[in-house]
Structures are given as structure tokens and as C-alpha cells.
Design an enzyme around this catalytic site. Structure first.
Site, mmCIF file in Angstrom:
data_model
loop_
_atom_site.group_PDB
_atom_site.id
_atom_site.type_symbol
_atom_site.label_atom_id
_atom_site.label_comp_id
_atom_site.label_asym_id
_atom_site.label_seq_id
_atom_site.Cartn_x
_atom_site.Cartn_y
_atom_site.Cartn_z
ATOM 1 C CB ALA A 1 -0.849 -0.099 0.771
ATOM 2 C CB SER A 2 0.142 4.871 0.956
ATOM 3 O OG SER A 2 -0.790 4.529 1.041
ATOM 4 C CB THR A 3 4.497 1.334 3.272
ATOM 5 O OG1 THR A 3 4.256 0.234 2.528
ATOM 6 C CG2 THR A 3 3.501 0.949 4.976
ATOM 7 C CB ILE A 4 6.104 1.106 -1.563
ATOM 8 C CG1 ILE A 4 5.443 0.984 -2.329
ATOM 9 C CG2 ILE A 4 6.694 0.222 -0.888
ATOM 10 C CD1 ILE A 4 4.994 2.060 -3.766
ATOM 11 C CE LYS A 5 0.326 6.556 -1.849
ATOM 12 N NZ LYS A 5 -1.098 6.987 -1.657
#
Lengths: 622, 367
Positions: free
Chosen positions: A330-334
Site C-alpha cells: 500500500a502507501s508505505t512505498i510512496k
């Protein structure tokens, strides 16, 4: 061919030739057997007296003395796996006077159960009369005392002491330590293959999982030998020579018991995983996967019913979620996605895009929605990370394309083994064109890239991969390998294994790191940051990133199970963080299955753990 | 052999030789008796299962006419040599002796099949020419023997390679090669011994030979097994210590009690009288086998029947020789009596071939 050559064959001549040869052979056989018999006559008749004496007197038996297994400590020296003495009650049948009566009296004394009696009865039938049969394993101290005062009434019965592995913290360390259990035929095969049969001669247990398995070689030790003289019933009279076994080496883990127990407590009865790691060294301070189970069950030998219950549980307690749980990041890799986009000049620090709450693949009607329905308005890269704007990254990912995303993400360890010292690990999936065509026999679509842009779609990661990737971010591209083992203790000296350094990630401009990291700082410090509330009033500075994965459940073998989806349809909550911001010391990953939003559910747990960590180690004042 | 009408109607039609079968059953009874003494019920249960499988294999093979063996021998031989090479190549990844080939669903030892196919192949080759075999054919036949033998010896499995080599050489001997060649061969083998000792043998193999020559030199090390085995046999005396009362074996002084050293257990518990009984059974079986070989109808079947039964004898000789201290320890089981899966199946398959030869005659020889 055959017939032609045989045209002038003389069958009767061949037969008589064969007959002659057979007779020669038969005579030779009789002579050979005659030699065998002569030799046996010599052994059994002529030298009978001498061999009989030797058989009675020369009773030297070589026994293998198994080594004691090395102990396992946490970083503070708290014992996590120890060897406890256990006492078992045994009997040698032909030394007893009246076995049936003895057993009856014993049943009264120690209240033996039906099961124990049944097992004992079947054992007596299959065991030779001078071999010891166990009546009860693991006597309590009271039972030992009770039997000992009555021992004179039970001829042939005795109490045997042995050491048993014990994990005092039970469920809290199962997914780190693993456990040892009885050596089975598959283990034996492996031992044989490694050519270690002699080494395991007297050993009954072997590491099956976790640290116990990974460091089996260090923990096991070297067996000793005892040459003993025994009487005609095999009882040891005296020891002739004794080579002491070399006990297995003790090991000290990087795990901190306080943080580990705290993490377990914070997880409670949720399903999920927490990892805390030192940013500077890669030392794992805490690694928890919930739900867990009691490893001590496996040491004594778990019953089939108990095992099936664990195996079939919907919560999958046997899986180490920290290393085997596959979750969409999810967004953790943004932050990483932003780094790549900056490095590839797809965006700059100033790039702003308009977010109306959705994004459409150019030249198509396919619409991707932002989590914020009404949109974030004009968004730059800082804003996009702080508020986790999806539209910004849809656009960025589309421009980057999977062929640039996939190799870059691998540099952070996604789709690769983390190097952690546990054998139980999955690489999860870092999707690429090749992967998709192998797996699904389908081409890669633009839409697939868009999903990958916000850490969804085919992309899955394990919590340990997330931890490693966060550390690499915090260290500005310097790579690191996580490890649980701190040091090996050998004859009073302690030495730590040296870890190889890995190639760092090089960007065109160091400033790009500042942008990504500052944005992550904003997540926890700016009023608009998603995790601002969770990290209010800290004594230390934190950078982080929340993630809310729209999945139904952790992907295990990609099974689609409609029932489960209905029951567990909530999002996975995730949070990654490091602190202090200026000089990172600790990295945290929190993954909670079906717990809802990452910033509201996972971030407070990371906060609580950081508080606990900095309680003991005050952060350097900046 | 003159068979009565009754025997023909039952055993002959089932392609069974009742005399051989009786001898085999006698050995199996001895096997189970000793195994119980060594290891109790569980071992018996496992051995009975294996015996049942092996007997089934024997029965099935006995139904196949010998003509088929002739037809299939070269093909199976070549396949088997390729498998042996495969074992060696794959074996480089593993440690220690690599004898098994993993087929996924089952593991098997190609060297076991080679034990059976070797005499068939050599017999197939030499029986194409008139007997006695000439020098040129003998040389080619030797090549057929040597290649698989070396492949197996390299695994390393000395016991099996000896058995494979001897099964091929027996065919050559029975095919009537000149005594002169045999003499030359023996002489060159003797000349070869020093080369073998200094260049080809591995340390542990040399150790075994040294141990054989003087086991007392290292009573707690390499010589331990042989000394304990000799004490077991010797202390049995004339009548033996009695079933279940062999202290040497029951107190675990003996190594490999249920496999290679089962003869020591047997001699300890049943004494010299038991040994004589066992050897008599073996002689009767071998005699019957040689009789069948002589009754066979053509050179091919005579040769394979003779070779199979002689190889059977080699098992007996090598095993008893090694446990009683006459020969080095090479890991050959006591046929039919030792516990063991593949070796029993191979042995009984060999007897299946013997029975097939004896019961598939196209016409009656009238003399």
C-alpha cells in the site's frame, strides 16, 4: 543373427561342457563351504571356552554421550531457551519380583492414568525384558519425592534424570526461536546427507524451526564417548574411559525482551506483525507475529488433535507473519516511488498536479479513485507523501512504467530474501512483465502499473522486507542486512559474526533523499500529515509513512476463499517509521490484518514502541 | 528330472519350482526367528511385508518365458548403464556414497538391477557363438563386465560391485573359456593387487583389510566389529545360547545386528549345530539351482541359471566369511536372512528367473 551363427552348433557337446564346468564349480563350492565350516568349528568348538570367557568377562561397551544444547539469551542476558532437568520413572522388567503387583501399588501411589497404563502394557509386550520401559515422563518434584521415599518397596524401578528444552516465555518468542523436537526420519536423512550420523548418535532432538533450526550447527555441540564395562544384563559396572562431550555454544540474540513483550502486548489478540530494528546495525530488537502458539508443546511431542487444531485454525498461527506473511505494501512505498520519479526526472521538487479525486489512464476510460473522494487539490511531492495522495502516484507510476519501477524496488529488497537469519521466509512478489507472463500467461497492462504505483495490485511484501526498505531509506541508500543473532558465546568469550557490506543505492542527487525523508517527517509532524495525531508531543523526532491496504486477507498461496472475504473484509493497517529523524537509530514496521486505516490503528502502536525504546535510551538532544 | 503328473498340474503350471520354494521358505523362517530376537515385532512386520513383495516379484518373473529375457537383455543393460552414469553425475551434489536415484515417487538403486541384468547380458552375448567361448569373445564379454563394475565401485559400493562382477565372470567361466585364459587372468589379478592397494583403494577400504589381518591391533576402533562378531559366534558353542539369549547381540555389542551381521546373532543363539543346518539349506538350494541349470534347454538359459545360483553362493561365502573374520567387511547381506528391502527383491527376482527357465520348456529332452 543368432540362428546363423548357431548353424553348426553341437548341443550335446555344449551340454557336456557345461556339465563339466558345473561339476568343477560345485566341488569348489563344497571346498569353500568346508573352509567356512572349519573356521566356524575352530571358533565355536575348539576356541569355545576362550570366547565364552571373553563373552562373559569382556563386556566393554562404547556409549555415546550427547552434548548439552547451547542456551539462547536476549541482548540483556535474559534466558530465552534453557535446558531443564526432567525426571522420568522407569522399570526393568526382569529385575522386578512381581511386576503386576508393583504396578498396582504404583498406580495408587502416583495415581497413574488409564492412558499411561495402556501405553505401559503395550510397551512391555514389545520391549525385551532387560530394557528399561518408561512409565511416566516428567515427574513433578512432589512425585519424585514421593517415589524416592518409597523406592525400597519397588525393586527394579528407578528415576532417570535428563535435560529437556524449555522456552520460559512461551508464545512470545515462538516465531523467533522456533523450537526443537524429536528427530524424525526426514531429519535423519538430512543428517545422513551431511555425513553427521556419528555427531547425532545420542541426540534425540533437533532444531525444527526458527533460530533453533538456523543455528542448529552452533547450538548442537559435539558428542562425547564413554567406554564402560557392563554386567551380563547390560548394567554399567564401571567407566573405563570418558571423553566429555563439548556442549553446544550459547548464543545471544539482538532481541530485547522488554520490546518483544511490549510488542506482543500491543498486538493483543489482533492478527499481524511487528518488527523493530536498529537502523545502524540491522540488529532485530523485536520480531512478533500474532497469533502465536506455545513452542513447549512441540518439545514434549504435540498430540495429533492439538496439532491439527493449530494447522487448521483460520488465524494460521503456525505462519511467521513477519517473514512469511505476504501483504500489499500500500502507501508505505510512496517514498521510494517518489525517489525513483525524482531520480528519473519524471517529476521535480516543484512538480504539482491537480487531484480531483480520481485519475484516468490517458486515452482510455479506466478511472482510478483517490482514497479522498473530493481530491487533494494541487499536490506536490511533499504533500503527496504527507497526505498519501493516490492520484499523484497514479500519474507518476504511469510515467515511470513497470520496467523502471521493478528493478529500482528490488534495490530496496522487495521481491528478494532479506538476509534475515531465519529459514522461514518468502520473497513475496515484486511483479514485472516477465513475472506476469510466466504466472498468468498474460501481457502487462498499464492498469497493472497504476495499481503498483500505490503498492497494490500484484505487488506483495513481507514485514521484514518493509523493515529493511525503511532502513535503507533512513540510511539514505546505504544497504543493510537484518539479523537476529547478536553474538556467539564460546568458552567465556563472545564474538559477533561480521556482516558483509552491500552495494549502496546511488541517486543522481543527494537532495532527492532529503525530499523523500522530509516528506516522511511531515507525515508525523505536520498538522496535515496522516500520522500527526499518533505522534503528537514526542520527546524525539520521527519520520514515517502509513499504509492502508485494500485487501481482504493476507495472501497465502493466492487462495480465493469467498467465505473468508465476507468475514474479514476490512483493510490491513500498516505503518513504517524511523527515529530520531536527524540520526536514525530505530526502524519500526507494524502490520495489522483487517484492522482498518494505517495511520489510526498501526501508527499508535509504533509510537508506543518508540516511547518504550527511548525511555531507556534517551535520544541525543539536537 | 522326472516330474510326476500331479506336480506338473499344479507347480509346473504356476511356473514354480517346489524344491527351491521350500528352501527359500526355510531361510525366511530362520530370518524371522532371528529378527525377532534382535529387534522384536516391528522388524518382523516390516520384513514380512518385504518378503511378500519379493515373493510376488518372483512369481511374476517366473511367468515370463526365458525367450523374453534374451530379447530384452541388451536394451535393459544399456539403460541400466546410463542410469549408473546418471547416479554418478547427480551424485556430485551429495556427500558420501551416492547409490540412489530419486524418481520422485520412489527411490531405487540401479546397481541392484545391474546384479540381475549382468548375467543376462553376458549370456546373451556369448551364447550367440558356439561354446566354448573363444578369446576374442571373452575379451568383449570382459568389457561388458568391467564398465558397470567400475561405475558401481566408484559410488563407492564395493560389496555390490563384487557381486556384479562375479555374476558376469561366472557366465564366462561356465561358457567354457580355456583354463589357460583363466590362469592368466588369475595371475594378472594377483599382479594387480599392489596397484589396487597403493593407488586405487580408499583409506577406509585399506583400513578394513588391515583390520581383517589383525583385528586385535585396534580392539576399540576399527577392529571392534570383527572382534565382537567373532566373540558372538565363538561363544555360541555347539548348542548355542538359546533363542533370545545371545548376550553379545542382545546387549548391542554387535553392529548391524539385523542386516550384515545377522549370521553372528544366529550362530550365537543356535550354535554350531544351527550353523550346519543353515549351510545345509544353502547347499541344497545351490545344488538344486545347478541341477536346473544343467536341465536347461539352450546355452543362454544354462548360463544365466548357473550364474544366478553361483552369485547367490557368493553372497553366502562373502557374508559368512566377513563376519567370521576370513574376509574384509564389504557390506554384503546374508541372502534371504538379512533384513533389507532391495536386496531381497533382487535375490528372489533371480530365483524367479531360475523357475521360469525350469518351467518353460518347449519340448522334453529325452535321452
Amino acid at each position: 543373427m543368432l540362428r546363423k551363427r548357431n548353424s553348426i552348433r553341437n548341443h550335446s557337446a555344449e551340454s557336456s561342457l557345461f556339465m563339466r564346468r558345473t561339476i568343477v564349480v560345485f566341488v569348489a563350492i563344497l571346498i569353500a563351504i568346508g573352509i567356512l565350516i572349519t573356521n566356524l568349528y575352530y571358533l565355536q568348538i575348539s576356541s569355545f571356552k576362550s570366547y565364552q570367557t571373553r563373552s562373559n568377562a569382556n563386556r566393554i561397551s562404547v556409549q555415546t554421550v550427547p552434548p548439552n544444547r547451547g542456551l539462547i539469551y536476549d541482548r540483556n542476558g535474559v534466558i530465552l531457551a534453557e535446558n531443564r532437568p526432567v525426571y522420568s520413572l522407569q522399570v526393568i522388567k526382569n529385575k522386578t519380583n512381581d511386576l503386576n503387583n508393583d504396578i498396582k501399588r504404583l498406580t495408587k501411589l502416583l495415581s497413574l492414568t488409564e492412558d499411561e497404563l495402556k501405553k505401559f502394557n503395550s510397551n512391555t509386550r514389545y520391549t525385551r525384558s532387560f530394557r528399561a520401559i518408561t512409565i511416566r515422563d516428567q515427574l513433578t518434584p512432589e512425585e519424585v519425592a514421593l517415589f524416592t521415599v518409597n523406592q525400597h518397596k519397588f525393586k527394579g524401578f528407578s528415576i532417570q534424570a535428563s535435560l529437556k528444552r524449555y522456552y520460559p516465555y512461551g508464545t512470545a518468542f515462538t516465531h523467533v526461536l522456533g523450537y526443537i523436537a524429536k528427530i524424525n526420519s526426514r531429519d535423519l536423512q538430512k543428517i545422513e546427507q551431511r555425513g553427521e550420523r556419528a555427531r547425532y548418535q545420542g541426540t534425540h532432538y533437533i532444531g525444527k524451526l526458527g533460530i533453533e533450526k538456523f543455528y542448529e550447527d552452533i547450538l548442537h555441540g559435539e558428542p562425547g564417548q564413554r567406554q564402560v564395562e557392563v554386567d551380563s544384563w547390560g548394567k554399567v559396572i564401571r567407566t573405563l574411559q570418558f571423553t566429555a562431550p563439548v556442549p553446544g555454544k550459547d548464543i545471544r540474540l539482538n532481541i530485547d525482551i522488554n520490546l518483544q513483550l511490549k510488542a506482543q502486548e500491543l498486538l493483543g489478540d489482533m492478527r499481524g506483525s511487528i518488527i523493530l530494528m536498529e537502523a545502524k546495525t540491522g540488529a532485530i530488537l523485536s520480531l512478533v507475529s500474532a497469533p502465536s502458539y506455545d513452542p513447549n508443546l512441540f518439545v514434549t511431542g504435540i498430540s495429533q488433535t492439538q496439532y491439527n487444531k493449530l494447522l487448521q485454525s483460520k488465524d494460521r498461527p503456525l505462519i511467521n507473519r513477519a517473514t512469511q506473511g505476504r501483504y500489499p505494501p500500500a502507501s508505505t512505498i510512496k517514498p521510494q516511488m517518489a525517489l525513483l520519479a525524482l531520480n528519473e526526472k519524471v517529476i521535480t521538487e516543484e512538480t504539482k498536479i491537480k487531484d480531483p479525486g480520481w485519475w484516468i489512464v490517458p486515452n482510455s476510460k479506466r478511472r482510478f479513485r483517490d482514497w479522498k473522494r473530493w481530491g487533494h487539490g494541487m499536490v506536490d511531492v511533499f504533500h503527496a507523501i504527507e497526505q498519501s495522495c493516490d492520484t499523484f502516484f497514479y500519474d507518476t507510476a504511469y510515467k515511470l512504467g513497470i520496467d523502471r519501477i521493478e528493478p529500482f524496488m528490488r534495490l530496496f529488497g522487495f521481491g528478494e530474501y532479506s538476509g534475515l537469519d531465519l529459514a522461514e521466509e518468502t520473497k513475496a512478489i515484486m511483479p514485472s512483465r516477465d513475472w506476469k507472463s510466466n504466472r498468468f500467461k498474460q501481457p502487462w497492462y498499464d492498469g497493472d502499473t497504476i495499481s503498483v504505483g500505490i503498492g497494490q495490485g500484484y505487488w506483495t511484501v513481507t514485514p521484514i522486507q518493509l523493515t529493511k526498505a525503511t532502513a535503507v531509506l533512513a540510511r539514505r541508500g546505504e544497504n543493510i542486512e537484518p539479523h537476529i543473532l547478536g553474538s556467539i558465546i564460546s568458552s567465556g568469550e563472545e564474538f559477533s559474526p561480521v556482516h558483509e557490506s552491500i552495494q549502496p543505492i546511488q541517486l543522481h542527487d543527494q537532495r532527492y533523499w532529503d525530499i523523500a525523508l522530509e516528506a516522511m517527517r511531515g507525515v508525523t509532524s505536520k498538522r496535515s500529515g496522516t500520522a500527526h495525531r499518533a505522534f503528537a508531543n514526542t520527546t524525539y523526532t520521527v519520520a514515517g509513512k502509513s499504509g492502508t491496504a485494500q485487501v481482504i486477507n493476507m495472501k497465502e498461496d493466492e487462495e480465493y476463499d469467498a467465505e473468508k472475504i465476507n468475514e474479514r473484509h476490512r483493510d490491513n493497517a500498516m505503518f513504517i517509521a524511523f527515529a530520531p529523524f536527524e540520526s536514525p537509530e530505530i526502524v519500526a514496521t507494524v502490520v495489522l490484518e483487517n484492522a482498518g486505516g494505517g495511520s489510526t490503528n498501526a501508527a499508535p502502536i509504533a509510537r508506543a514502541l518508540f516511547d518504550e525504546y527511548f525511555k531507556n535510551i534517551p535520544p541525543p538532544t539536537q | 528330472m522326472v516330474s510326476t503328473q500331479a506336480q506338473k498340474s499344479i507347480f509346473y503350471r504356476l511356473h514354480i519350482d517346489p524344491y527351491l520354494l521350500l528352501g527359500l521358505f526355510a531361510l525366511m523362517s530362520i530370518s524371522l526367528t532371528v529378527l525377532y530376537s534382535v529387534a522384536g515385532y516391528e522388524m518382523i512386520y516390516r520384513q514380512v511385508t518385504r518378503l511378500a513383495i519379493a515373493l510376488t516379484v518372483m512369481l511374476v518373473i517366473a511367468q515370463i518365458p526365458p525367450e523374453w529375457y534374451r530379447r530384452w537383455a541388451p536394451g535393459i543393460f544399456i539403460a541400466c548403464v546410463l542410469l549408473l552414469i546418471a547416479v554418478l553425475v547427480i551424485g556430485h551434489t551429495g556427500k558420501g556414497a551416492q547409490r540412489w536415484l530419486d524418481l520422485g515417487f520412489t527411490k531405487f538403486q540401479p546397481s541392484e538391477i545391474m546384479k540381475l541384468i549382468m548375467p543376462l547380458m553376458v549370456a546373451y552375448y556369448v551364447s550367440q557363438y558356439t561354446l566354448p567361448t573363444r578369446f576374442k569373445q571373452a575379451v568383449i564379454a570382459l568389457l561388458i563386465v568391467i564398465v558397470p563394475t567400475l561405475l558401481i565401485a566408484k559410488q563407492p559400493d564395493l560389496g555390490t560391485s563384487i557381486l556384479v562382477a562375479s555374476s558376469g565372470l561366472f557366465v564366462l567361466f561356465l561358457s567354457g573359456i580355456s583354463w589357460l585364459y583363466i590362469g592368466i587372468a588369475l595371475a594378472s589379478i594377483l599382479a594387480f593387487v599392489p596397484i589396487l592397494w597403493f593407488f586405487l583403494m580408499l583409506d577406509y577400504q585399506r583400513g578394513r583389510v588391515l583390520t581383517l589381518l589383525n583385528p586385535e591391533a585396534d580392539p576399540l576402533g576399527a577392529g571392534y566389529h570383527i572382534i565382537q562378531s567373532k566373540i558372538a559366534i565363538g561363544s555360541g558353542g555347539f548348542w548355542g545360547k538359546g533363542w533370545l539369549h545371545g548376550t553379545q547381540s542382545q546387549l548391542e555389542f554387535l553392529p548391524e545386528r539385523h542386516t550384515d551381521f545377522i549370521f553372528s546373532v544366529y550362530s550365537e543363539e543356535f550354535g554350531f549345530i544351527g550353523v550346519l543346518l543353515l549351510l545345509t539349506i544353502y547347499i541344497l538350494i545351490i545344488g538344486r539351482g545347478l541341477w536346473i541349470a544343467n536341465q536347461a534347454q539352450d546355452a543362454f538359459t544354462k548360463l544365466i541359471a548357473g550364474s544366478i545360483i553361483l552369485t547367490f553362493f557368493v553372497y553366502v561365502l562373502v557374508n559368512i566369511g566377513m563376519v567370521s573374520g576370513l574376509l574384509p567387511v564389504v557390506g554384503v547381506p546374508l541372502p534371504i536372512v538379512s533384513f533389507g528391502g532391495t536386496s531381497i527383491v533382487t535375490l528372489l527376482a533371480g530365483f524367479g528367473i531360475l523357475m521360469s527357465i525350469h518351467t518353460h520348456k518347449r519340448f522334453n529332452i529325452k535321452r
